[in-house]
Design a protein around this motif. Structure first.
Motif, PDB file in Angstrom:
ATOM      1  N   SER A   1     -19.082  81.029 -17.625  1.00 51.06           N
ATOM      2  CA  SER A   1     -19.995  80.566 -17.700  1.00 51.06           C
ATOM      3  C   SER A   1     -21.180  79.723 -16.705  1.00 51.06           C
ATOM      4  O   SER A   1     -21.140  80.004 -15.602  1.00 51.06           O
ATOM      5  N   TYR A   2     -22.435  80.064 -17.381  1.00 47.54           N
ATOM      6  CA  TYR A   2     -23.378  79.729 -16.606  1.00 47.54           C
ATOM      7  C   TYR A   2     -24.103  78.663 -16.898  1.00 47.54           C
ATOM      8  O   TYR A   2     -24.643  78.651 -18.682  1.00 47.54           O
ATOM      9  N   ARG A   3     -24.131  77.881 -16.211  1.00 45.42           N
ATOM     10  CA  ARG A   3     -25.526  76.946 -15.607  1.00 45.42           C
ATOM     11  C   ARG A   3     -26.561  77.643 -15.232  1.00 45.42           C
ATOM     12  O   ARG A   3     -27.052  77.804 -13.910  1.00 45.42           O
ATOM     13  N   ARG A   4     -27.927  77.527 -16.035  1.00 44.33           N
ATOM     14  CA  ARG A   4     -29.201  77.400 -15.572  1.00 44.33           C
ATOM     15  C   ARG A   4     -29.748  75.780 -15.076  1.00 44.33           C
ATOM     16  O   ARG A   4     -29.854  75.370 -16.188  1.00 44.33           O
ATOM     17  N   ASP A   5     -30.015  75.817 -14.110  1.00 41.81           N
ATOM     18  CA  ASP A   5     -30.595  74.411 -13.841  1.00 41.81           C
ATOM     19  C   ASP A   5     -32.963  74.228 -14.140  1.00 41.81           C
ATOM     20  O   ASP A   5     -33.052  74.794 -13.101  1.00 41.81           O
ATOM     21  N   ILE A   6     -33.261  73.173 -15.001  1.00 41.97           N
ATOM     22  CA  ILE A   6     -34.520  73.116 -14.295  1.00 41.97           C
ATOM     23  C   ILE A   6     -34.917  72.564 -13.159  1.00 41.97           C
ATOM     24  O   ILE A   6     -35.836  72.831 -12.777  1.00 41.97           O
ATOM     25  N   LEU A   7     -33.873  71.048 -13.334  1.00 39.81           N
ATOM     26  CA  LEU A   7     -35.520  70.094 -11.968  1.00 39.81           C
ATOM     27  C   LEU A   7     -34.848  70.914 -11.000  1.00 39.81           C
ATOM     28  O   LEU A   7     -35.220  70.148  -9.611  1.00 39.81           O
ATOM     29  N   SER A   8     -34.352  71.857 -10.247  1.00 38.17           N
ATOM     30  CA  SER A   8     -33.531  71.484  -8.460  1.00 38.17           C
ATOM     31  C   SER A   8     -34.586  73.001  -8.423  1.00 38.17           C
ATOM     32  O   SER A   8     -34.876  73.279  -8.825  1.00 38.17           O
ATOM     33  N   GLU A   9     -34.060  73.230  -7.199  1.00 41.30           N
ATOM     34  CA  GLU A   9     -34.382  74.642  -6.605  1.00 41.30           C
ATOM     35  C   GLU A   9     -33.317  75.192  -5.885  1.00 41.30           C
ATOM     36  O   GLU A   9     -32.421  74.329  -5.761  1.00 41.30           O
ATOM     37  N   HIS A  10     -33.923  76.199  -4.803  1.00 43.58           N
ATOM     38  CA  HIS A  10     -32.965  76.643  -3.872  1.00 43.58           C
ATOM     39  C   HIS A  10     -31.931  75.700  -3.064  1.00 43.58           C
ATOM     40  O   HIS A  10     -30.411  75.940  -3.438  1.00 43.58           O
ATOM     41  N   VAL A  11     -32.390  74.344  -2.838  1.00 46.34           N
ATOM     42  CA  VAL A  11     -31.778  74.220  -1.548  1.00 46.34           C
ATOM     43  C   VAL A  11     -30.670  72.736  -2.453  1.00 46.34           C
ATOM     44  O   VAL A  11     -30.345  72.706  -2.294  1.00 46.34           O
ATOM     45  N   ALA A  12     -31.432  72.514  -3.290  1.00 45.37           N
ATOM     46  CA  ALA A  12     -31.791  71.072  -4.259  1.00 45.37           C
ATOM     47  C   ALA A  12     -30.115  71.390  -5.017  1.00 45.37           C
ATOM     48  O   ALA A  12     -28.957  70.253  -5.137  1.00 45.37           O
ATOM     49  N   LEU A  13     -30.113  71.921  -5.652  1.00 42.23           N
ATOM     50  CA  LEU A  13     -29.148  72.537  -6.147  1.00 42.23           C
ATOM     51  C   LEU A  13     -27.471  72.706  -5.535  1.00 42.23           C
ATOM     52  O   LEU A  13     -26.520  72.925  -5.707  1.00 42.23           O
ATOM     53  N   THR A  14     -27.508  73.442  -4.110  1.00 41.37           N
ATOM     54  CA  THR A  14     -26.324  72.926  -3.209  1.00 41.37           C
ATOM     55  C   THR A  14     -25.658  71.991  -3.581  1.00 41.37           C
ATOM     56  O   THR A  14     -24.920  71.871  -3.510  1.00 41.37           O
ATOM     57  N   VAL A  15     -26.895  70.947  -3.560  1.00 39.91           N
ATOM     58  CA  VAL A  15     -25.749  69.464  -3.468  1.00 39.91           C
ATOM     59  C   VAL A  15     -26.044  68.768  -5.201  1.00 39.91           C
ATOM     60  O   VAL A  15     -24.762  68.748  -4.937  1.00 39.91           O
ATOM     61  N   THR A  16     -26.340  68.729  -5.833  1.00 34.66           N
ATOM     62  CA  THR A  16     -26.593  68.681  -7.102  1.00 34.66           C
ATOM     63  C   THR A  16     -25.560  69.090  -8.038  1.00 34.66           C
ATOM     64  O   THR A  16     -25.512  68.856  -8.764  1.00 34.66           O
ATOM     65  N   GLY A  17     -25.183  70.803  -7.592  1.00 37.97           N
ATOM     66  CA  GLY A  17     -24.310  71.716  -8.191  1.00 37.97           C
ATOM     67  C   GLY A  17     -23.160  71.670  -7.940  1.00 37.97           C
ATOM     68  O   GLY A  17     -21.773  72.041  -8.320  1.00 37.97           O
ATOM     69  N   ALA A  18     -22.913  71.165  -6.464  1.00 40.49           N
ATOM     70  CA  ALA A  18     -21.307  70.827  -6.200  1.00 40.49           C
ATOM     71  C   ALA A  18     -20.429  69.744  -6.891  1.00 40.49           C
ATOM     72  O   ALA A  18     -19.175  70.434  -6.715  1.00 40.49           O
ATOM     73  N   ALA A  19     -20.179  68.993  -7.540  1.00 45.77           N
ATOM     74  CA  ALA A  19     -20.338  67.963  -8.594  1.00 45.77           C
ATOM     75  C   ALA A  19     -19.649  68.988  -9.812  1.00 45.77           C
ATOM     76  O   ALA A  19     -18.062  68.978  -9.396  1.00 45.77           O
ATOM     77  N   GLY A  20     -20.517  70.050 -10.559  1.00 53.43           N
ATOM     78  CA  GLY A  20     -19.923  70.543 -11.259  1.00 53.43           C
ATOM     79  C   GLY A  20     -18.878  71.376 -10.812  1.00 53.43           C
ATOM     80  O   GLY A  20     -18.215  71.305 -11.405  1.00 53.43           O
ATOM     81  N   ALA A  21     -18.836  72.150  -9.516  1.00 51.00           N
ATOM     82  CA  ALA A  21     -18.708  73.133  -9.699  1.00 51.00           C
ATOM     83  C   ALA A  21     -17.145  72.570  -8.418  1.00 51.00           C
ATOM     84  O   ALA A  21     -15.604  72.814  -9.014  1.00 51.00           O
ATOM     85  N   ILE A  22     -16.784  71.422  -8.513  1.00 46.76           N
ATOM     86  CA  ILE A  22     -15.631  70.866  -7.566  1.00 46.76           C
ATOM     87  C   ILE A  22     -14.493  70.045  -8.997  1.00 46.76           C
ATOM     88  O   ILE A  22     -14.012  70.885  -9.100  1.00 46.76           O
ATOM     89  N   ASN A  23     -15.407  69.702 -10.006  1.00 49.35           N
ATOM     90  CA  ASN A  23     -14.881  69.455 -11.292  1.00 49.35           C
ATOM     91  C   ASN A  23     -14.311  70.542 -11.965  1.00 49.35           C
ATOM     92  O   ASN A  23     -13.256  71.016 -12.990  1.00 49.35           O
ATOM     93  N   TRP A  24     -14.798  71.932 -12.117  1.00 47.31           N
ATOM     94  CA  TRP A  24     -14.499  72.971 -12.422  1.00 47.31           C
ATOM     95  C   TRP A  24     -13.254  73.214 -11.950  1.00 47.31           C
ATOM     96  O   TRP A  24     -12.519  73.791 -12.469  1.00 47.31           O
ATOM     97  N   LEU A  25     -13.170  73.795 -11.035  1.00 45.20           N
ATOM     98  CA  LEU A  25     -12.606  74.195  -9.955  1.00 45.20           C
ATOM     99  C   LEU A  25     -11.054  73.102 -10.276  1.00 45.20           C
ATOM    100  O   LEU A  25      -9.892  73.957 -10.668  1.00 45.20           O
ATOM    101  N   LYS A  26     -11.047  71.358 -10.686  1.00 49.23           N
ATOM    102  CA  LYS A  26      -9.735  70.490 -10.537  1.00 49.23           C
ATOM    103  C   LYS A  26      -9.236  71.725 -11.981  1.00 49.23           C
ATOM    104  O   LYS A  26      -8.377  71.179 -12.010  1.00 49.23           O
ATOM    105  N   ALA A  27     -10.200  71.399 -13.100  1.00 48.56           N
ATOM    106  CA  ALA A  27      -9.413  72.544 -13.971  1.00 48.56           C
ATOM    107  C   ALA A  27      -8.863  73.512 -14.276  1.00 48.56           C
ATOM    108  O   ALA A  27      -8.129  73.023 -14.389  1.00 48.56           O
ATOM    109  N   ARG A  28      -9.835  74.456 -12.962  1.00 41.48           N
ATOM    110  CA  ARG A  28      -9.166  75.828 -13.602  1.00 41.48           C
ATOM    111  C   ARG A  28      -7.256  75.371 -12.727  1.00 41.48           C
ATOM    112  O   ARG A  28      -6.500  75.384 -12.862  1.00 41.48           O
ATOM    113  N   PHE A  29      -7.213  74.646 -11.835  1.00 41.91           N
ATOM    114  CA  PHE A  29      -6.325  73.969 -10.772  1.00 41.91           C
ATOM    115  C   PHE A  29      -5.329  73.374 -12.004  1.00 41.91           C
ATOM    116  O   PHE A  29      -3.929  73.493 -11.163  1.00 41.91           O
TER     117      PHE A  29
END
Length: 445
Positions: free
Chosen positions: A373-401
């Protein structure tokens, strides 16, 4: 005011609140622990070379702190374990393993390997040192990422955080990083205090930027190097696919010191590159590269802003020499297609890592049958996506586990922001509240 500007200001306000809480809650300073080079714990015992990769050579309980000041109420240990370096030689490095406060051993507990963006060519910048109470804040990036690890521990997961650059701080060396990650997972699985189910443990990986480099290489090497690991999913954001392109992108920029650290780190993994640098750096260049090997990411950036690093070489077009080309090619991702499901997230406005490289890697993996699954993010830049992308990563990992299958095949979405979904917003809000409570000394459980 653009939405991306408003987002950056919001994230700045969040960071300001966290730092204010840090100052308000900080206890009296603890004595600094010895740095890795002066700490006998980091030195492997005689004969370790004959042990299997992933063998725990020694362990110790540790007290962790956020930003070197604020004790984190988690259960934590450090493990010195055997791994394999870029040249296929036995090596020992350290991982920090965590459990929720008061948690009992549970063989059904999943294990997350979280890779921080150490991004430095000096041993004291590694998480095993930076997270020790009193260690200082030389690597503020690594310090801040303990909050993402806290969020993972809060899910009830065991977490392992390896010093994947190894004892020589081989920053950017992909094979070194990937093997150290996989062996750190092996070590954690077999560490009795975590109480995991050995090879039957469900495993996930997560990292952003430099941490994504390590996670991505681990995902590629996993089928051949550690096929027994049951990897349920790998989340990687801000993925530095092509080292040469990143070097060219950041050279002469405000963060050109990162490029210097990357070259210095690679020279620790490749003796031929070290010889090439010695033969072709100017006297000023030798002095600068020797200095950057003593600096963490923020200090390197502050010391060498807007520097044309190629001016430190006596030869023209220094990356076009056979030695440099071979090393850069060896550290370009995409040599093996991962078999574990992948979540890749990247900003289309990333100012450090070209999104075209990530687009190309995704296409290559998908053509070879990856589940991605590939998510291309428009409103972020490199540093901001560290934070704004974290919740989606956690939710995705929760689903896998949880045993939920990821989408079959590959799917790519270009989204306004990875944060703008009800699930991500809820997870982000919960993680932010829990981070503030952790900084104030509340148990993480």
């Amino acid at each position: 005011m653009s939405r991306s500007t408003r987002l950056r200001r919001f994230l700045g306000a969040v960071l300001a609140v966290i730092m204010a809480c840090t100052v308000a809650a900080a206890p009296a300073g603890a004595a600094a622990p010895p740095e890795p080079g002066n700490d006998p714990f980091y030195q492997p015992p005689a004969g370790f070379e004959s042990t299997e990769p992933g063998t725990v050579l020694r362990s110790r309980p540790v007290d962790l702190a956020a930003f070197a000041l604020l004790p984190q109420k988690v259960q934590a240990w450090q493990l010195l374990y055997r791994t394999t370096d870029t040249q296929d030689r036995p090596q020992a490095t350290v991982t920090t393993v965590l459990l929720p406060w008061g948690a009992k051993p549970d063989r059904s507990r999943p294990l997350l390997s979280y890779q921080v963006a150490e991004d430095s060519a000096a041993a004291h910048c590694a998480p095993s040192y930076q997270w020790r109470q009193g260690a200082g804040n030389d690597n503020i990036v690594t310090q801040a990422e303990i909050l993402l690890v806290d969020a993972a521990v809060k899910q009830g997961w065991a977490v392992t955080v390896p010093d994947y650059e190894g004892p020589d701080s081989a920053y950017v060396a992909g094979k070194q990083a990937g093997q150290a990650v996989l062996d750190g997972i092996r070590a954690a699985q077999n560490f009795p205090a975590l109480g995991l189910d050995g090879r039957e443990t469900d495993v996930g990986l997560w990292g952003y930027s430099g941490g994504a480099l390590a996670s991505g290489w681990a995902s590629e090497l996993h089928p051949g190097y550690a096929p027994e690991l049951d990897v349920k999913g790998v989340a990687e954001g801000g993925l530095p696919v092509n080292v040469e392109h990143v070097l060219d992108n950041v050279n002469g920029s405000a963060v050109s010191g990162l490029a210097m650290s990357g070259i210095a780190g690679l020279s620790e993994a490749y003796p031929e590159l070290a010889g090439y640098l010695d033969a072709n750096l100017t006297p000023e260049g030798r002095e600068a590269f020797a200095e950057v090997k003593t600096l963490c990411n923020p200090q390197a950036v502050a010391r060498f802003p807007f520097k044309d690093i190629y001016s430190y070489f006596s030869n023209e077009d220094p990356l076009n020499h056979p030695v440099a080309r071979d090393v850069l090619a060896a550290n370009t991702m995409g040599k093996h297609t991962p078999t574990a499901p992948l979540l890749v997230y990247h900003s289309v406005n990333d100012q450090l890592i070209p999104h075209e490289d990530v687009d190309g890697l995704v296409d290559r993996f998908c053509a070879d049958g990856a589940q991605l699954s590939y998510r291309r993010d428009i409103l972020s830049e490199h540093v901001a996506l560290t934070v704004t992308g974290a919740a989606g990563a956690i939710n995705w990992l929760k689903a896998r586990f949880a045993g939920e299958p990821s989408r079959p095949g590959c799917d790519t979405e270009t989204v306004a922001s990875s944060l703008l979904s009800p699930q991500a917003l809820a997870t982000f809000g919960s993680a932010l509240l829990n981070a503030l409570l952790a900084l104030l000394g509340q148990p993480i459980r």
